[in-house]
Design a protein around this motif. Sequence first.
Motif, mmCIF file in Angstrom:
data_model
loop_
_atom_site.group_PDB
_atom_site.id
_atom_site.type_symbol
_atom_site.label_atom_id
_atom_site.label_comp_id
_atom_site.label_asym_id
_atom_site.label_seq_id
_atom_site.Cartn_x
_atom_site.Cartn_y
_atom_site.Cartn_z
ATOM 1 N N PRO A 73 0.815 -1.220 0.000
ATOM 2 C CA PRO A 73 0.000 0.000 0.000
ATOM 3 C C PRO A 73 0.849 1.271 0.000
ATOM 4 O O PRO A 73 2.028 1.247 0.362
ATOM 5 N N ILE A 74 0.225 2.373 -0.389
ATOM 6 C CA ILE A 74 0.881 3.672 -0.298
ATOM 7 C C ILE A 74 1.155 3.980 1.167
ATOM 8 O O ILE A 74 0.349 3.673 2.051
ATOM 9 N N LEU A 75 2.293 4.596 1.427
ATOM 10 C CA LEU A 75 2.700 4.905 2.792
ATOM 11 C C LEU A 75 1.592 5.603 3.571
ATOM 12 O O LEU A 75 0.973 6.554 3.078
ATOM 13 N N ASP A 76 1.338 5.116 4.777
ATOM 14 C CA ASP A 76 0.384 5.674 5.740
ATOM 15 C C ASP A 76 -1.079 5.472 5.350
ATOM 16 O O ASP A 76 -1.975 5.964 6.044
ATOM 17 N N SER A 77 -1.338 4.753 4.253
ATOM 18 C CA SER A 77 -2.730 4.471 3.894
ATOM 19 C C SER A 77 -3.284 3.308 4.704
ATOM 20 O O SER A 77 -4.499 3.108 4.771
ATOM 21 N N VAL A 78 -2.385 2.544 5.301
ATOM 22 C CA VAL A 78 -2.749 1.418 6.167
ATOM 23 C C VAL A 78 -1.784 1.408 7.343
ATOM 24 O O VAL A 78 -0.710 2.020 7.291
ATOM 25 N N PRO A 79 -2.116 0.708 8.424
ATOM 26 C CA PRO A 79 -1.175 0.583 9.538
ATOM 27 C C PRO A 79 0.076 -0.201 9.129
ATOM 28 O O PRO A 79 0.056 -0.989 8.186
ATOM 29 N N ALA A 80 1.152 0.005 9.869
ATOM 30 C CA ALA A 80 2.398 -0.712 9.591
ATOM 31 C C ALA A 80 2.274 -2.201 9.839
ATOM 32 O O ALA A 80 3.166 -2.976 9.457
ATOM 33 N N SER A 81 1.180 -2.630 10.450
ATOM 34 C CA SER A 81 0.948 -4.055 10.688
ATOM 35 C C SER A 81 0.488 -4.795 9.432
ATOM 36 O O SER A 81 0.350 -6.016 9.449
ATOM 37 N N HIS A 82 0.249 -4.062 8.336
ATOM 38 C CA HIS A 82 -0.170 -4.693 7.083
ATOM 39 C C HIS A 82 0.831 -5.779 6.685
ATOM 40 O O HIS A 82 2.058 -5.579 6.771
ATOM 41 N N PRO A 83 0.359 -6.950 6.246
ATOM 42 C CA PRO A 83 1.262 -8.075 5.945
ATOM 43 C C PRO A 83 2.373 -7.737 4.955
ATOM 44 O O PRO A 83 3.511 -8.200 5.117
ATOM 45 N N LYS A 84 2.052 -6.943 3.945
ATOM 46 C CA LYS A 84 3.071 -6.628 2.934
ATOM 47 C C LYS A 84 4.154 -5.706 3.519
ATOM 48 O O LYS A 84 5.336 -5.836 3.191
ATOM 49 N N VAL A 85 3.753 -4.805 4.380
ATOM 50 C CA VAL A 85 4.715 -3.925 5.051
ATOM 51 C C VAL A 85 5.606 -4.751 5.976
ATOM 52 O O VAL A 85 6.833 -4.575 6.006
ATOM 53 N N GLN A 86 4.998 -5.657 6.720
ATOM 54 C CA GLN A 86 5.762 -6.503 7.623
ATOM 55 C C GLN A 86 6.737 -7.404 6.860
ATOM 56 O O GLN A 86 7.855 -7.649 7.313
ATOM 57 N N GLU A 87 6.313 -7.874 5.692
ATOM 58 C CA GLU A 87 7.198 -8.693 4.853
ATOM 59 C C GLU A 87 8.429 -7.901 4.441
ATOM 60 O O GLU A 87 9.563 -8.391 4.543
ATOM 61 N N LEU A 88 8.214 -6.672 3.977
ATOM 62 C CA LEU A 88 9.327 -5.833 3.535
ATOM 63 C C LEU A 88 10.282 -5.534 4.689
ATOM 64 O O LEU A 88 11.507 -5.636 4.541
ATOM 65 N N ARG A 89 9.736 -5.180 5.829
ATOM 66 C CA ARG A 89 10.582 -4.848 6.972
ATOM 67 C C ARG A 89 11.359 -6.061 7.472
ATOM 68 O O ARG A 89 12.533 -5.953 7.846
ATOM 69 N N ALA A 90 10.723 -7.213 7.463
ATOM 70 C CA ALA A 90 11.401 -8.434 7.897
ATOM 71 C C ALA A 90 12.551 -8.781 6.949
ATOM 72 O O ALA A 90 13.630 -9.204 7.390
ATOM 73 N N LEU A 91 12.339 -8.596 5.653
ATOM 74 C CA LEU A 91 13.395 -8.871 4.678
ATOM 75 C C LEU A 91 14.571 -7.916 4.845
ATOM 76 O O LEU A 91 15.732 -8.310 4.700
ATOM 77 N N SER A 92 14.273 -6.659 5.149
ATOM 78 C CA SER A 92 15.342 -5.694 5.356
ATOM 79 C C SER A 92 16.169 -6.056 6.583
ATOM 80 O O SER A 92 17.404 -5.979 6.567
ATOM 81 N N LEU A 93 15.500 -6.476 7.656
ATOM 82 C CA LEU A 93 16.213 -6.916 8.857
ATOM 83 C C LEU A 93 17.039 -8.166 8.579
ATOM 84 O O LEU A 93 18.152 -8.326 9.098
ATOM 85 N N TRP A 94 16.504 -9.062 7.755
ATOM 86 C CA TRP A 94 17.205 -10.300 7.407
ATOM 87 C C TRP A 94 18.468 -10.026 6.600
ATOM 88 O O TRP A 94 19.473 -10.722 6.741
ATOM 89 N N SER A 95 18.447 -9.002 5.780
ATOM 90 C CA SER A 95 19.516 -8.755 4.808
ATOM 91 C C SER A 95 20.793 -8.241 5.466
ATOM 92 O O SER A 95 20.783 -7.608 6.517
#
Length: 254
Positions: A73-95
């Motif tokens: 989603p577009i930034l701030d259009s949904v909470p940061a708990s959105h699954p796609k946002v969490q996926e991206l953040r988890a991948l960044s932490l993994w990298s």
Amino acid sequence: MIPDLPHVAAEVLDTPSLAKLALPADAGHPPRILILYGSLRPQSFSRKLALEAERILRHFGAETRVFDPHELPILDSVPASHPKVQELRALSLWSEGQVWVSPERHGTITGVFKNQIDWLPLEDGSVRPTQGRTLAVMQVSGGSQSFNVVNALRVLGRWMRMLTIPNQSSVAKAWQEFDDDGRMKPSPFYDRVVDVMEELFKFTLLVRGRSDYLVSRYSERKGAAATKALTAAAEVLESAATAGKPACCSSGAC
């Protein structure tokens, strides 16, 4: 000839290793590289370039992930708990390193790409999802060669506290640089992509396991020490204020 990299001259391709870099210890796993691209088009050339980069990195021995920006989603259009946002953040932490690939649109990066970076916070509690990671930047253009996007990506990388490698890739007239199977044709552009991935792999081997120390800042350590001292002083005052009082007073029940 290397089966999955038919355009690489195998006799001059050097696979980096810990032994060649004289590193003191192995982290115990392959370098972890996250790849982001900036277009949702079915025939996205930034995605094709991202996948070409992934093939090279995998040949070197990296473990890779390519994030699909569809449905983010577009930034701030949904909470940061959105699954796609969490996926991206988890991948960044993994990298341990990242590759950023964006088309050039109106002289800069696309909104699709910027939206991904905007969803990555500089700090989330005591965790910084991008700090200390290595970064390679690349762009594709529909016309003549330009460096607007890679320059903008370098600014973003610095802002996100990443270690951006010196080399970069800018593929001009991208529509004629890929075949019908989506593979990049042999050319100086392709050779540069190999150069960039080779350099990213080397820098990631050098940096990982040391990034916390490398990005440790005097001013931040100083601030943390001051905060710790204030907390300790407050605890002493609270302890002195409650000393000698009945237990009910110390609990606030008096």
